[in-house]
Design a protein around this motif. Sequence first.
Motif, PDB file in Angstrom:
ATOM      1  N   LEU A   1     -11.566 -22.750  18.513  1.00  9.69           N
ATOM      2  CA  LEU A   1     -10.691 -22.846  17.341  1.00  9.69           C
ATOM      3  C   LEU A   1      -9.454 -23.662  17.659  1.00  9.69           C
ATOM      4  CD1 LEU A   1      -9.806 -21.962  14.489  1.00  9.69           C
ATOM      5  CD2 LEU A   1      -8.820 -19.907  15.545  1.00  9.69           C
ATOM      6  N   TRP A   2      -8.824 -23.386  18.780  1.00 13.62           N
ATOM      7  CA  TRP A   2      -7.611 -24.127  19.148  1.00 13.62           C
ATOM      8  C   TRP A   2      -7.917 -25.623  19.326  1.00 13.62           C
ATOM      9  CZ3 TRP A   2      -5.680 -19.618  18.214  1.00 13.62           C
ATOM     10  CH2 TRP A   2      -4.313 -19.375  18.321  1.00 13.62           C
ATOM     11  N   GLN A   3      -9.078 -25.933  19.878  1.00 11.69           N
ATOM     12  CA  GLN A   3      -9.441 -27.336  20.042  1.00 11.69           C
ATOM     13  C   GLN A   3      -9.639 -28.023  18.692  1.00 11.69           C
ATOM     14  OE1 GLN A   3     -12.461 -28.143  23.136  1.00 11.69           O
ATOM     15  NE2 GLN A   3     -12.202 -26.026  23.806  1.00 11.69           N
ATOM     16  N   GLN A   4     -10.199 -27.297  17.740  1.00 16.21           N
ATOM     17  CA  GLN A   4     -10.433 -27.878  16.418  1.00 16.21           C
ATOM     18  C   GLN A   4      -9.158 -28.054  15.608  1.00 16.21           C
ATOM     19  OE1 GLN A   4     -13.383 -24.781  15.427  1.00 16.21           O
ATOM     20  NE2 GLN A   4     -14.802 -26.430  14.928  1.00 16.21           N
ATOM     21  N   LEU A   5      -8.105 -27.366  15.997  1.00 14.48           N
ATOM     22  CA  LEU A   5      -6.866 -27.429  15.231  1.00 14.48           C
ATOM     23  C   LEU A   5      -5.985 -28.605  15.622  1.00 14.48           C
ATOM     24  CD1 LEU A   5      -6.022 -23.613  15.145  1.00 14.48           C
ATOM     25  CD2 LEU A   5      -6.759 -25.046  13.226  1.00 14.48           C
ATOM     26  N   LEU A   6      -6.412 -29.402  16.599  1.00 12.21           N
ATOM     27  CA  LEU A   6      -5.682 -30.602  16.979  1.00 12.21           C
ATOM     28  C   LEU A   6      -6.328 -31.834  16.366  1.00 12.21           C
ATOM     29  CD1 LEU A   6      -4.774 -30.206  20.755  1.00 12.21           C
ATOM     30  CD2 LEU A   6      -3.271 -30.032  18.786  1.00 12.21           C
ATOM     31  N   PRO A   7      -5.527 -32.820  15.985  1.00 12.45           N
ATOM     32  CA  PRO A   7      -6.127 -34.057  15.438  1.00 12.45           C
ATOM     33  C   PRO A   7      -6.955 -34.819  16.469  1.00 12.45           C
ATOM     34  CG  PRO A   7      -3.753 -34.278  15.742  1.00 12.45           C
ATOM     35  CD  PRO A   7      -4.071 -32.843  15.955  1.00 12.45           C
ATOM     36  N   GLN A   8      -6.581 -34.694  17.747  1.00  9.59           N
ATOM     37  CA  GLN A   8      -7.336 -35.326  18.823  1.00  9.59           C
ATOM     38  C   GLN A   8      -7.824 -34.253  19.789  1.00  9.59           C
ATOM     39  OE1 GLN A   8      -4.730 -38.234  20.575  1.00  9.59           O
ATOM     40  NE2 GLN A   8      -5.172 -39.766  18.997  1.00  9.59           N
ATOM     41  N   ALA A   9      -9.041 -34.413  20.273  1.00  8.91           N
ATOM     42  CA  ALA A   9      -9.618 -33.413  21.170  1.00  8.91           C
ATOM     43  C   ALA A   9      -8.801 -33.335  22.458  1.00  8.91           C
ATOM     44  CB  ALA A   9     -11.062 -33.766  21.489  1.00  8.91           C
ATOM     45  N   PRO A  10      -8.490 -32.139  22.945  1.00 13.36           N
ATOM     46  CA  PRO A  10      -7.760 -32.003  24.208  1.00 13.36           C
ATOM     47  C   PRO A  10      -8.617 -32.436  25.387  1.00 13.36           C
ATOM     48  CG  PRO A  10      -8.476 -29.863  23.417  1.00 13.36           C
ATOM     49  CD  PRO A  10      -8.798 -30.841  22.330  1.00 13.36           C
ATOM     50  N   VAL A  11      -7.953 -32.750  26.479  1.00 10.40           N
ATOM     51  CA  VAL A  11      -8.619 -33.282  27.664  1.00 10.40           C
ATOM     52  C   VAL A  11      -8.949 -32.128  28.620  1.00 10.40           C
ATOM     53  CG1 VAL A  11      -8.405 -34.848  29.628  1.00 10.40           C
ATOM     54  CG2 VAL A  11      -7.331 -35.432  27.422  1.00 10.40           C
ATOM     55  N   PRO A  12     -10.228 -31.962  28.974  1.00  8.11           N
ATOM     56  CA  PRO A  12     -10.579 -30.860  29.891  1.00  8.11           C
ATOM     57  C   PRO A  12     -10.242 -31.201  31.337  1.00  8.11           C
ATOM     58  CG  PRO A  12     -12.543 -32.087  29.297  1.00  8.11           C
ATOM     59  CD  PRO A  12     -11.426 -32.687  28.499  1.00  8.11           C
ATOM     60  N   ALA A  13      -9.968 -30.153  32.115  1.00  7.20           N
ATOM     61  CA  ALA A  13      -9.739 -30.288  33.555  1.00  7.20           C
ATOM     62  C   ALA A  13     -10.925 -29.682  34.294  1.00  7.20           C
ATOM     63  CB  ALA A  13      -8.448 -29.579  33.958  1.00  7.20           C
ATOM     64  N   PRO A  14     -11.195 -30.103  35.517  1.00  6.48           N
ATOM     65  CA  PRO A  14     -12.307 -29.510  36.269  1.00  6.48           C
ATOM     66  C   PRO A  14     -12.082 -28.000  36.464  1.00  6.48           C
ATOM     67  CG  PRO A  14     -11.515 -31.506  37.342  1.00  6.48           C
ATOM     68  CD  PRO A  14     -10.523 -31.181  36.282  1.00  6.48           C
ATOM     69  N   PRO A  15     -13.086 -27.188  36.226  1.00  2.00           N
ATOM     70  CA  PRO A  15     -12.921 -25.739  36.427  1.00  2.00           C
ATOM     71  C   PRO A  15     -12.754 -25.418  37.914  1.00  2.00           C
ATOM     72  CG  PRO A  15     -15.217 -26.252  35.954  1.00  2.00           C
ATOM     73  CD  PRO A  15     -14.451 -27.524  35.759  1.00  2.00           C
ATOM     74  N   ARG A  16     -12.115 -24.295  38.178  1.00  9.23           N
ATOM     75  CA  ARG A  16     -11.931 -23.863  39.558  1.00  9.23           C
ATOM     76  C   ARG A  16     -12.144 -22.354  39.651  1.00  9.23           C
ATOM     77  NH1 ARG A  16      -6.395 -22.155  40.072  1.00  9.23           N
ATOM     78  NH2 ARG A  16      -5.213 -22.616  38.165  1.00  9.23           N
ATOM     79  N   ARG A  17     -12.595 -21.915  40.802  1.00  8.35           N
ATOM     80  CA  ARG A  17     -12.841 -20.492  41.053  1.00  8.35           C
ATOM     81  C   ARG A  17     -11.794 -19.965  42.027  1.00  8.35           C
ATOM     82  NH1 ARG A  17     -16.143 -16.958  44.335  1.00  8.35           N
ATOM     83  NH2 ARG A  17     -17.159 -15.340  43.068  1.00  8.35           N
ATOM     84  N   VAL A  18     -11.224 -18.804  41.705  1.00 11.64           N
ATOM     85  CA  VAL A  18     -10.128 -18.243  42.491  1.00 11.64           C
ATOM     86  C   VAL A  18     -10.478 -16.805  42.861  1.00 11.64           C
ATOM     87  CG1 VAL A  18      -7.666 -17.696  42.537  1.00 11.64           C
ATOM     88  CG2 VAL A  18      -8.475 -19.673  41.222  1.00 11.64           C
ATOM     89  N   GLN A  19     -10.174 -16.428  44.090  1.00 10.67           N
ATOM     90  CA  GLN A  19     -10.271 -15.025  44.501  1.00 10.67           C
ATOM     91  C   GLN A  19      -9.172 -14.736  45.501  1.00 10.67           C
ATOM     92  OE1 GLN A  19     -13.992 -13.639  46.156  1.00 10.67           O
ATOM     93  NE2 GLN A  19     -13.443 -11.503  45.796  1.00 10.67           N
ATOM     94  N   ARG A  20      -8.453 -13.639  45.238  1.00 11.18           N
ATOM     95  CA  ARG A  20      -7.364 -13.231  46.122  1.00 11.18           C
ATOM     96  C   ARG A  20      -7.710 -11.891  46.744  1.00 11.18           C
ATOM     97  NH1 ARG A  20      -4.500 -15.740  41.776  1.00 11.18           N
ATOM     98  NH2 ARG A  20      -3.318 -17.550  42.511  1.00 11.18           N
ATOM     99  N   GLY A  21      -7.885 -11.883  48.054  1.00  9.58           N
ATOM    100  CA  GLY A  21      -8.225 -10.650  48.764  1.00  9.58           C
ATOM    101  C   GLY A  21      -9.551 -10.093  48.295  1.00  9.58           C
ATOM    102  N   GLN A  22      -9.558  -8.780  48.034  1.00  7.33           N
ATOM    103  CA  GLN A  22     -10.770  -8.092  47.602  1.00  7.33           C
ATOM    104  C   GLN A  22     -10.846  -7.943  46.088  1.00  7.33           C
ATOM    105  OE1 GLN A  22     -13.263  -7.258  49.801  1.00  7.33           O
ATOM    106  NE2 GLN A  22     -11.929  -8.415  51.209  1.00  7.33           N
ATOM    107  N   ARG A  23      -9.897  -8.547  45.363  1.00  2.00           N
ATOM    108  CA  ARG A  23      -9.912  -8.416  43.909  1.00  2.00           C
ATOM    109  C   ARG A  23     -11.018  -9.275  43.302  1.00  2.00           C
ATOM    110  NH1 ARG A  23      -5.317  -6.126  41.412  1.00  2.00           N
ATOM    111  NH2 ARG A  23      -3.720  -5.478  42.928  1.00  2.00           N
ATOM    112  N   ARG A  24     -11.335  -8.972  42.068  1.00  2.00           N
ATOM    113  CA  ARG A  24     -12.409  -9.705  41.391  1.00  2.00           C
ATOM    114  C   ARG A  24     -12.090 -11.200  41.327  1.00  2.00           C
ATOM    115  NH1 ARG A  24     -15.798  -6.232  38.752  1.00  2.00           N
ATOM    116  NH2 ARG A  24     -14.998  -4.142  38.266  1.00  2.00           N
ATOM    117  N   PRO A  25     -13.061 -12.042  41.581  1.00  2.18           N
ATOM    118  CA  PRO A  25     -12.828 -13.481  41.424  1.00  2.18           C
ATOM    119  C   PRO A  25     -12.779 -13.864  39.951  1.00  2.18           C
ATOM    120  CG  PRO A  25     -15.110 -13.070  42.016  1.00  2.18           C
ATOM    121  CD  PRO A  25     -14.418 -11.737  42.058  1.00  2.18           C
ATOM    122  N   TYR A  26     -12.209 -15.017  39.675  1.00  2.00           N
ATOM    123  CA  TYR A  26     -12.161 -15.492  38.291  1.00  2.00           C
ATOM    124  C   TYR A  26     -12.255 -17.014  38.266  1.00  2.00           C
ATOM    125  CZ  TYR A  26      -7.129 -16.118  39.369  1.00  2.00           C
ATOM    126  OH  TYR A  26      -5.931 -16.478  39.932  1.00  2.00           O
TER     127      TYR A  26
END
Length: 369
Positions: free
Chosen positions: A274-299
């Motif tokens: 929805l947020w992407q559709q609300l702009l007159p020009q499509a936003p520019v995507p960035a490469p996804p990244r995976r993060v994990q700190r210690g024993q907490r769940r990664p995201y």
Amino acid sequence: MTRRSRSGRKLWDTLSKIATRNVRDAQRTVTRSAIRSAVKQGEAMSKAAQRVLSGVASPVPPPVSRGGGRWEEGSWGLGPLVQRRYRLFIPPGASASRPAPLLVLLHGCGQDSASFAACTRAAALARSAGCVVLMPEQSSQANAQRCWNWFRSPARVAAEASLLMAIVEHICEHRPVRPDSVFVLGLSAGGAMALTLGLRYPDRFVAVGSHSGAAPYSASNAAQAARVMHGKGQPDLHAARLQLAGRSPPPLLLLHGDADPVVAFDNALASAALWQQLLPQAPVPAPPRRVQRGQRRPYRVHGWSSEGRPYIRLVRIEGLAHAWSGGPSSQAFSDPSGPDALRIAWPFFMQCLAARAMPRRARKLAGLA
């Protein structure tokens, strides 16, 4: 009576006394056990009754100030008959001469401002980040489960959003707050309402965020809301554009567990779309990244920028159900094994604030473009 008979009678009397004493002791033990059991059952029933009557799943006492700063309580709204209570945390150092950014936190269903303060550890973030935290509280009269009414008729949603905005403006006017540095983040129903506020009042928020929330402008009754929460609905793009009236929505943060059985992860995807559709020009995507700190769940972090500014950040937390990420185990709707949600949200909000103050060329040089 013979000596033998007297001896037998004495033995019988002794045994009778012992038996009587044992029965009496046993009765006392049973009675004490029954009393303890009744007290525990009564306490459990009292807590259950408290939860039912208050609409709060994990009631806690009002938060107290520890380590600096202070909690305040108040109420405000659209008039004496249309008000909501709120809690406000003011960190050390915030004053009229040194106003601070304002973070508005909207609780989810089954919560109030006190339980949400415990769930999010908002005061700790406020002290370290130097921000004021405002926590409005939904009343059980407005919604039996204390949900913010993001899924009602357009008029009802507009009224509740106006009520919340009145509280925000009141705090900006009467407390040591920078009115040009306001952010809002909500959990579940609070997340959907936070995005609704962003679409209705895009000029008042630097950025908005939703944690495990449904897509805004996607339901106008409870039946539709249930479908949306299960990932079977889409936001009304036309309605969102009408609210914006030609303005751009503020930057968006989405945090959502990919194992959420209550509000499907598809809602985060729908809000990002929805947020992407609300702009007159499509936003520019960035490469996804995976993060994990210690024993907490990664995201996984997915990002989009617009005109050199951060515009959307979608944080997909692996294995997280319908719970505040990084909250204490003592609270319902809280998962201590997840990464700290506020520690993820606040840097994004600050990045959005810095980018808004920079000219486009400066943003490129700073690596924000």
